[in-house]
Structures are given as structure tokens and as C-alpha cells.
Design an enzyme around this catalytic site. Structure first.
Site, PDB file in Angstrom:
ATOM      1  N   GLY A  97      51.054  71.222 -66.805  1.00  0.00           N
ATOM      2  CA  GLY A  97      52.053  72.285 -66.691  1.00  0.00           C
ATOM      3  C   GLY A  97      52.025  72.873 -65.292  1.00  0.00           C
ATOM      4  N   LYS A  98      52.869  73.873 -65.105  1.00  0.00           N
ATOM      5  CA  LYS A  98      53.034  74.472 -63.776  1.00  0.00           C
ATOM      6  C   LYS A  98      51.729  74.939 -63.156  1.00  0.00           C
ATOM      7  CE  LYS A  98      57.726  75.878 -63.141  1.00  0.00           C
ATOM      8  NZ  LYS A  98      58.375  75.759 -64.443  1.00  0.00           N
ATOM      9  N   ARG A  99      50.811  75.439 -64.017  1.00  0.00           N
ATOM     10  CA  ARG A  99      49.563  75.962 -63.435  1.00  0.00           C
ATOM     11  C   ARG A  99      48.750  74.851 -62.771  1.00  0.00           C
ATOM     12  NH1 ARG A  99      49.123  75.336 -68.490  1.00  0.00           N
ATOM     13  NH2 ARG A  99      47.364  74.297 -69.487  1.00  0.00           N
ATOM     14  N   HIS A 100      49.087  73.590 -63.073  1.00  0.00           N
ATOM     15  CA  HIS A 100      48.357  72.486 -62.442  1.00  0.00           C
ATOM     16  C   HIS A 100      48.943  72.085 -61.094  1.00  0.00           C
ATOM     17  CE1 HIS A 100      47.363  71.782 -66.821  1.00  0.00           C
ATOM     18  NE2 HIS A 100      46.177  71.872 -66.263  1.00  0.00           N
ATOM     19  N   GLY A 101      50.061  72.678 -60.716  1.00  0.00           N
ATOM     20  CA  GLY A 101      50.676  72.302 -59.428  1.00  0.00           C
ATOM     21  C   GLY A 101      52.076  71.779 -59.659  1.00  0.00           C
TER      22      GLY A 101
END
Ligand code: GLU
Length: 477
Positions: free
Chosen positions: A253-257
Site C-alpha cells: 500500500g501507499k505506506r510502502h512507497g
């Protein structure tokens, strides 16, 4: 298998195309091409509040950029269209009527608040949240009373006891217990068909033979199979592939980049590399080989192998793979892919001339892993002066660097733009410097940095007056 398979990619345009969804599209595309079948694109935009035409456009562009061309779809039509659910609205109503007539569906008048209260009390009792069937057996009088209260019904499918079983083409036998599923909504109170209902009708009438999608849809498949059975339709085959995980092994998801195809495009990845990476994510060809051209990917594709266990997205590996592709694509392809980056950096490829630009890119491709990595080097070739980065500036301030640059500059001004090796050799002779002590000051003077493309290639690509200008500027630092 015979050639007639039909598969689909069915994105909901609620955001940019996520690499996980791009991988689903890729698996469908590979499956269709491998079996000589048809790949169709269907836009699932019934939820007008969450979906947008801009996202649809972006998804189509991302798929085209990845070269996952579809045979039937909203933009190109096809025999079983339309291919946008919002244009198929009148096609769902008869099947609701049919299920209502058969007693397999019923109107539900529960309000959001009532449903929320039911859900909360189930959770408080540590039970799976599901609809307990309050409106399941309402008589005609009670229904009338509800309608008079101004309640507009949603429609629910009546789930029967028993198990739902199917053979997943990737995961093998799968079994669901009907009791864990409550009667589910098939048409919302605003008249919009719910996902599971619309998908079954569309997959049936679009003659989809294989549904290939992420394992997050497994529980939907159980519901969809119930609908197929009650409508008397033969279901397609199903294949649920594993999802891409982040490094912490949760869904990427977004928190991974970066997660959207668009972001990877903007960061200077080549679609060839991204497709190759997504196709082999978590696996490799024999001998650990990982670079695989599309034709070979198509001929080797196997659904069983494609996505069994969750694979961790490794951004570094993708960068490495992109670097391999940057070095092996044709010069023309490189120019095509690099043009937006050149333009974005204010470098007009026409000003330098096509041949020169091709040579610049060819010099740069050995030093970078993405096209964005090349941007800081562009002024070396496109501007008269370069700015010296702090390390280069510090080096050029040293007396011994000035000696080298001075010697080289002298040779240039006396003898013109001679062969690089000769002038570098001459500067070495005059100053007694060799190796790094010779090349780093020259590199700093010519490029403003201490690393970058081969120095002789930089030199060859710059006109004499720019070479002289840079030497003079380096001597002034
Ligand atoms: N619109 C659904 C999604 O984007 C499609 C799922 C399916 O393939 O049925 O998740």
C-alpha cells in the site's frame, strides 16, 4: 485448452492503477495471449460517488503504457459490450426480477443505523458480522407498512445453508461454509446493483471463461457462485492469485512507497522492465534467469505458477532490472522513453540534433537505473556551463587539480579539440599525475560532479567552445 478462452480485467476507476492490479491485468493478458484467447477490459463504475472519468482515463493510459492491449473494451467496443457498467444499468434489473420471482431475493428495509447496530452487537459477542435476516420473511402487509414509512428497499440474496465448493486453478479445492455468510445485498436502495451481482451478470453475458483476480476476492467468489447457481448459469473457472506484499508482509500500500503504475512511470521506469518484474515477482525462470522478453513470457506463462505464494515487492530489484532494460533497449526506444524526462528538465532534444541526443542517452544509460536518475546529468550535455556540486567544487579548489585542469585547458586552446586520450595523456605528462589524480579533476571540470558517464564520451559530445568554457570556469572556482 481450445483457443476460445475469454478473460477480463475489470478495474473500478476509484484511483490510479495500482501495481497489484496491473499484475492482475498482466496475468489475464498473458493467459489470453498464451491460449490464443480474448482479453477484455470492463470498467466497473457503478458507484458514481467513488469512481471518476479521470481515473478511468488514467487506468487505460497506464495499461496502454504497459502494452497490455485489450481486444474488447470501452474505447474500442466489441460484440458483447458496452464495456462500462454504468452503460449497462438496464441489463441488471430483469435478473433481480427473476430472483425475486423465484424467491431467491427479497426487499430489505433495514436502515444503515439498524444494520450498524446489528453489526456492533455481533462484534460485541465475538461473532462474524453478517446480516441476520430481519427482513427475510416479511409478509406483504409488513412490506407495505415499511414502504409507507418512506423506506426504500435494498434487495438481498437469500443465502441457503450448505457449502460452496470450487476448484481454483491456482489454489486447488476451496470450500466455504454458507452459514458464515449472511443474505447479501445485490441491489442497493438507490437502485444501483452491488458489485457481486453486476459482475456475475456481466461475466455471464460477456462469456468470460476464466476469472483471474487477486485472492482478496475469494470470499466474493463464494457469493458469485451462489448467484450463478440460482440463475441457472454455468460459472466460469476461477483463479485467485496471491497479492503483492510490502516488506512487512502486509498488502502493498501507499505506506510502502510508490504503488501506482503512474508513479513508476514518472520515476523513470520502463514499462518493459515493470512488466517483466511483475510477471516474475517471487519466482524466476530456470537457472535463476530473470530477464524475459514478452514473447517468451507469453509462451512460458502458467497460471499455476503465476501467483501461489505472496511475493514481497522489492523496489531495489526493480531498479536493478530497469537498469538492465535501459542498457539493452534500442537507441530509438530509449529516446522515446527519455523524451518526457528531457522535456521536463527543459532540454529540447531538437536543439541538440537527433544523433547527438541518441549518443548522449547511450553514454548515460550505463550509469543510471532509471530515467529520472539521468536528469541531473542532462545539463552536462545540454547547457554551456555546469554547476559544480560541493565535492567537485572542493576538489577543484585544490592546487594539484588546478594544475591538471590548467594543463588540459592549455592543450585544448593551443591544439583545438584533439582526441581525448591524447590530451589527457599530455596533461598527465606535464603534471606527473595519473589515475584518479588526473581523471577526477577533469571529470569535475567537465561535468561538475565526481561520477557519471565515461569521460571520453562526454568530451566527444561537447563542442570545443563549451569544453574551453568549462575548463575556464573550473579554474575560477
Ligand atoms: N472491480 C473489481 C476490483 O477492481 C473487480 C474484481 C473482479 O475482478 O471481479 O477489484
Amino acid at each position: 485448452m481450445s483457443g476460445g478462452c475469454r478473460v477480463r480485467f475489470a478495474p473500478s476507476p476509484t484511483g490510479y492503477l495500482h501495481v497489484g492490479n496491473a499484475r492482475t491485468a498482466l496475468f489475464n493478458w498473458l493467459f489470453a495471449r498464451h491460449h490464443g484467447g480474448t482479453f477484455l477490459l470492463r470498467i466497473e463504475d457503478t458507484d458514481r460517488e467513488r469512481t471518476g472519468a479521470a481515473y478511468e482515463k488514467e487506468i487505460l493510459e497506464s495499461l496502454k503504457w504497459l502494452a497490455l492491449e485489450w481486444d474488447e473494451g470501452p474505447d474500442r467496443g466489441g460484440p458483447l459490450g458496452p464495456y462500462r457498467q454504468s452503460e449497462r444499468m438496464e441489463r441488471y434489473a430483469p435478473w433481480l426480477e427473476r430472483l425475486l420471482g423465484d424467491g431467491r431475493a427479497y426487499p430489505c428495509y433495514c436502515t444503515d443505523e439498524e444494520l450498524e447496530a446489528e453489526r456492533a452487537s455481533l462484534l460485541a459477542r465475538r461473532e462474524a458480522p453478517r446480516y441476520l435476516g430481519r427482513c427475510r420473511d416479511l409478509g406483504p402487509g409488513e412490506r407495505l407498512r415499511m414502504e409507507r414509512e418512506g423506506r426504500r428497499p435494498a434487495y438481498r440474496f437469500r443465502v441457503e445453508e450448505g457449502t460452496v465448493e470450487f476448484r481454483d486453478l491456482i489454489r486447488g479445492p476451496v470450500r466455504f461454509d454458507g452459514r458464515s455468510v449472511g443474505d447479501f445485498i445485490i441491489v442497493r436502495s438507490n437502485g444501483i446493483p452491488a458489485y457481486n451481482f453486476a459482475v456475475v451478470i456481466d461475466d455471464h453475458f460477456m462469456e468470460v471463461s476464466h476469472v483471474i483476480r487477486g485472492e482478496d476476492h475469494l470470499s466474493n467468489t463464494a457469493l458469485q457462485l451462489m448467484l450463478y447457481a440460482s440463475l441457472g448459469w454455468e460459472p466460469p473457472s476461477f483463479a485467485h492469485h496471491s497479492l503483492i506484499l510490502g516488506e512487512d508482509r502486509s498488502k502493498l500500500g501507499k505506506r510502502h512507497g510508490s504503488v501506482s503504475v503512474r508513479e513508476f512511470r514518472e520515476r523513470g521506469f520502463l514499462p518493459e522492465a515493470l512488466v517483466n518484474y511483475l510477471a516474475l515477482l517471487g519466482s524466476s525462470l530456470e537457472g535463476g534467469r530473470e530477464i524475459c522478453p514478452p514473447e517468451e513470457m507469453v509462451s512460458r506463462f502458467s497460471l499455476e505458477r503465476a501467483g501461489k505464494s505472496g511475493a514481497v515487492f522489492d523496489g531495489e530489484k526493480l531498479r536493478w532490472m530497469n537498469g538492465v532494460y535501459l542498457r539493452q533497449v534500442s537507441p530509438e526506444r530509449l529516446l522515446e522513453a527519455a523524451t518526457p524526462f528531457l522535456e521536463g528538465a527543459g532540454c529540447d532534444p531538437r536543439a541538440l540534433g537527433r544523433e547527438r541526443v541518441l549518443a548522449v542517452l547511450d553514454a548515460l544509460r550505463f550509469n543510471v537505473e532509471t530515467l529520472a536518475d539521468a536528469v541531473p546529468f542532462l545539463p552536462v550535455f545540454f547547457s554551456p556551463s555546469v554547476s559544480f556540486d560541493p565535492e567537485a567544487a572542493a576538489l577543484l579548489k585544490k592546487e594539484e587539480s588546478k594544475e591538471v585542469v590548467g594543463a588540459f585547458a592549455g592543450l585544448l586552446s593551443r591544439g583545438g579539440k584533439g582526441p581525448y586520450r591524447e590530451w589527457a595523456g599530455g596533461a598527465s605528462k606535464q603534471t606527473g599525475k595519473r589515475g584518479k589524480a588526473l581523471f577526477l579533476p577533469l571529470r569535475a571540470a567537465l561535468t561538475g560532479r565526481l561520477s557519471g558517464p565515461e569521460l571520453d564520451r562526454v568530451y566527444d559530445l561537447l563542442p570545443p567552445e563549451i569544453l574551453e568554457l568549462r575548463m575556464a570556469e573550473a579554474l575560477r572556482t
